[in-house]
Scaffold this motif. Structure first.
Motif, PDB file in Angstrom:
ATOM      1  N   GLY A  89      78.059  84.160 -68.758  1.00 39.97           N
ATOM      2  CA  GLY A  89      79.456  84.396 -69.079  1.00 39.97           C
ATOM      3  C   GLY A  89      80.326  84.543 -67.848  1.00 39.97           C
ATOM      4  N   ILE A  90      79.844  85.274 -66.844  1.00 45.72           N
ATOM      5  CA  ILE A  90      80.616  85.478 -65.612  1.00 45.72           C
ATOM      6  C   ILE A  90      80.796  84.167 -64.853  1.00 45.72           C
ATOM      7  N   GLU A  91      79.738  83.362 -64.778  1.00 44.73           N
ATOM      8  CA  GLU A  91      79.847  82.081 -64.068  1.00 44.73           C
ATOM      9  C   GLU A  91      80.809  81.135 -64.774  1.00 44.73           C
ATOM     10  N   ALA A  92      80.826  81.170 -66.096  1.00 45.64           N
ATOM     11  CA  ALA A  92      81.754  80.306 -66.839  1.00 45.64           C
ATOM     12  C   ALA A  92      83.199  80.709 -66.580  1.00 45.64           C
ATOM     13  N   ILE A  93      83.446  82.001 -66.452  1.00 41.60           N
ATOM     14  CA  ILE A  93      84.801  82.490 -66.195  1.00 41.60           C
ATOM     15  C   ILE A  93      85.219  82.231 -64.760  1.00 41.60           C
ATOM     16  N   GLY A  94      84.331  82.518 -63.817  1.00 43.06           N
ATOM     17  CA  GLY A  94      84.670  82.386 -62.401  1.00 43.06           C
ATOM     18  C   GLY A  94      84.778  80.959 -61.917  1.00 43.06           C
ATOM     19  N   GLY A  95      83.936  80.081 -62.463  1.00 47.44           N
ATOM     20  CA  GLY A  95      83.962  78.684 -62.048  1.00 47.44           C
ATOM     21  C   GLY A  95      83.787  78.520 -60.546  1.00 47.44           C
ATOM     22  N   ARG A  96      84.532  77.594 -59.980  1.00 45.95           N
ATOM     23  CA  ARG A  96      84.398  77.312 -58.547  1.00 45.95           C
ATOM     24  C   ARG A  96      84.983  78.402 -57.662  1.00 45.95           C
ATOM     25  N   SER A  97      85.782  79.292 -58.240  1.00 48.09           N
ATOM     26  CA  SER A  97      86.354  80.382 -57.443  1.00 48.09           C
ATOM     27  C   SER A  97      85.364  81.528 -57.234  1.00 48.09           C
ATOM     28  N   LEU A  98      84.257  81.537 -57.975  1.00 50.84           N
ATOM     29  CA  LEU A  98      83.301  82.638 -57.901  1.00 50.84           C
ATOM     30  C   LEU A  98      82.505  82.567 -56.602  1.00 50.84           C
ATOM     31  N   ARG A  99      82.545  83.658 -55.838  1.00 49.38           N
ATOM     32  CA  ARG A  99      81.849  83.701 -54.563  1.00 49.38           C
ATOM     33  C   ARG A  99      80.562  84.521 -54.608  1.00 49.38           C
ATOM     34  N   GLY A 100      80.309  85.220 -55.691  1.00 52.38           N
ATOM     35  CA  GLY A 100      79.071  85.968 -55.787  1.00 52.38           C
ATOM     36  C   GLY A 100      79.112  86.990 -56.903  1.00 52.38           C
ATOM     37  N   VAL A 101      77.939  87.383 -57.361  1.00 47.73           N
ATOM     38  CA  VAL A 101      77.793  88.417 -58.378  1.00 47.73           C
ATOM     39  C   VAL A 101      76.742  89.399 -57.871  1.00 47.73           C
ATOM     40  N   ARG A 102      77.137  90.660 -57.754  1.00 51.29           N
ATOM     41  CA  ARG A 102      76.217  91.683 -57.281  1.00 51.29           C
ATOM     42  C   ARG A 102      76.434  92.975 -58.045  1.00 51.29           C
ATOM     43  N   PRO A 103      75.404  93.805 -58.155  1.00 55.94           N
ATOM     44  CA  PRO A 103      75.611  95.111 -58.791  1.00 55.94           C
ATOM     45  C   PRO A 103      76.487  96.006 -57.928  1.00 55.94           C
ATOM     46  N   TRP A 104      77.348  96.779 -58.589  1.00 55.90           N
ATOM     47  CA  TRP A 104      78.223  97.699 -57.872  1.00 55.90           C
ATOM     48  C   TRP A 104      77.407  98.705 -57.086  1.00 55.90           C
ATOM     49  N   TRP A 105      76.257  99.104 -57.626  1.00 59.08           N
ATOM     50  CA  TRP A 105      75.429 100.089 -56.931  1.00 59.08           C
ATOM     51  C   TRP A 105      74.878  99.545 -55.617  1.00 59.08           C
ATOM     52  N   ALA A 106      74.653  98.243 -55.526  1.00 62.31           N
ATOM     53  CA  ALA A 106      74.161  97.661 -54.272  1.00 62.31           C
ATOM     54  C   ALA A 106      75.220  97.764 -53.178  1.00 62.31           C
ATOM     55  N   LEU A 107      76.487  97.569 -53.543  1.00 61.92           N
ATOM     56  CA  LEU A 107      77.555  97.727 -52.560  1.00 61.92           C
ATOM     57  C   LEU A 107      77.669  99.181 -52.122  1.00 61.92           C
ATOM     58  N   ALA A 108      77.411 100.104 -53.062  1.00 61.39           N
ATOM     59  CA  ALA A 108      77.449 101.525 -52.710  1.00 61.39           C
ATOM     60  C   ALA A 108      76.370 101.857 -51.689  1.00 61.39           C
TER      61      ALA A 108
END
Length: 238
Positions: free
Chosen positions: A127-146
């Protein structure tokens, strides 16, 4: 697009998506905020927010610990390739996280044993990839950024850790020196993160002095400032 991409310094929006909340920010300011119920509603809210972004804006998506769940792989003798590790991780996904066996996997390349793995719910990814399309630069868990924002291990070999509470889950990581010995997510189910954390620390024989707790800002509204390094963190911006 999985665990990829770095945020660009210009024309980049960061989104948070979970089963109970959706946030989008750019330029250090929240642009959209919605409370939702379930994946379908969250993806609808994300799509609506993305449509309002200026043309050409890049999108970095962060997700809750319900969507991306960590677990540890045991030491296994004779594993000779990354493909074999991926197969071992895939065989453990359902029992370790409750996510489907076909979930996309990311394996930490630093820690050899036990090895840290992260599984992502495949329906969320699609679902996220379909929404983001070519503008999507990455998908990561928020906890990993923390984890990246504060660090979670000790150089002296002692026990340390970090807990991250987002809109509906708590992820606990405990390490001995630079080696994780606990990596687990818990559903909050409306309970205070601190209470869930205290029980988890008891069950895992956590550090006597506890671990730091980073919390998601569940009341952030459009126009509110956010931390550029860890957007939507509670108390992250003065």
């Amino acid at each position: 697009m999985w665990w990829a991409g770095k945020r660009s310094a210009s024309r980049t929006a960061v989104a948070y998506v979970g089963e109970e909340a959706v946030r989008v920010a750019a330029g250090g300011t929240v642009l959209a905020a919605a409370k939702v119920e379930g994946r379908d509603a969250a993806l609808v809210a994300l799509a609506a927010a993305v449509r309002e972004l200026p043309r050409g804006t890049r999108l970095q998506v962060t997700v809750s610990g319900t969507v991306c769940r960590p677990f540890l792989l045991p030491a296994v003798e004779g594993v000779a390739s990354e493909a074999e590790w991926q197969a071992i991780a895939a065989s453990m996904v359902e029992e370790s996280t409750g996510l489907p066996a076909e979930s996309p996997l990311w394996l930490d390349g630093v820690q050899a044993a036990p090895r840290l793995a992260v599984a992502m719910d495949p329906a969320w990814r699609q679902g996220i990839e379909a929404i983001g399309g070519r503008s999507l630069r990455g998908v990561r868990p928020w906890w990993a950024l923390a984890i990246e924002s504060v660090g979670s291990t000790r150089a002296d070999g002692g026990s340390a850790g970090l807990a991250v509470a987002d809109s509906e889950s708590l992820v606990l990581l405990i390490a001995e020196g630079d080696t994780y010995r606990v990596a687990q997510s818990y559903a909050l189910e409306g309970e205070a993160p601190a209470a869930v954390l205290n029980r988890a620390l008891v069950s895992h024989d956590g550090p006597a002095d506890g671990v730091p707790l980073i919390e998601f800002d569940g009341v952030a509204l459009p126009g509110q400032r956010v931390d550029e390094h860890l957007a939507f963190r509670k108390g992250g911006v003065a």
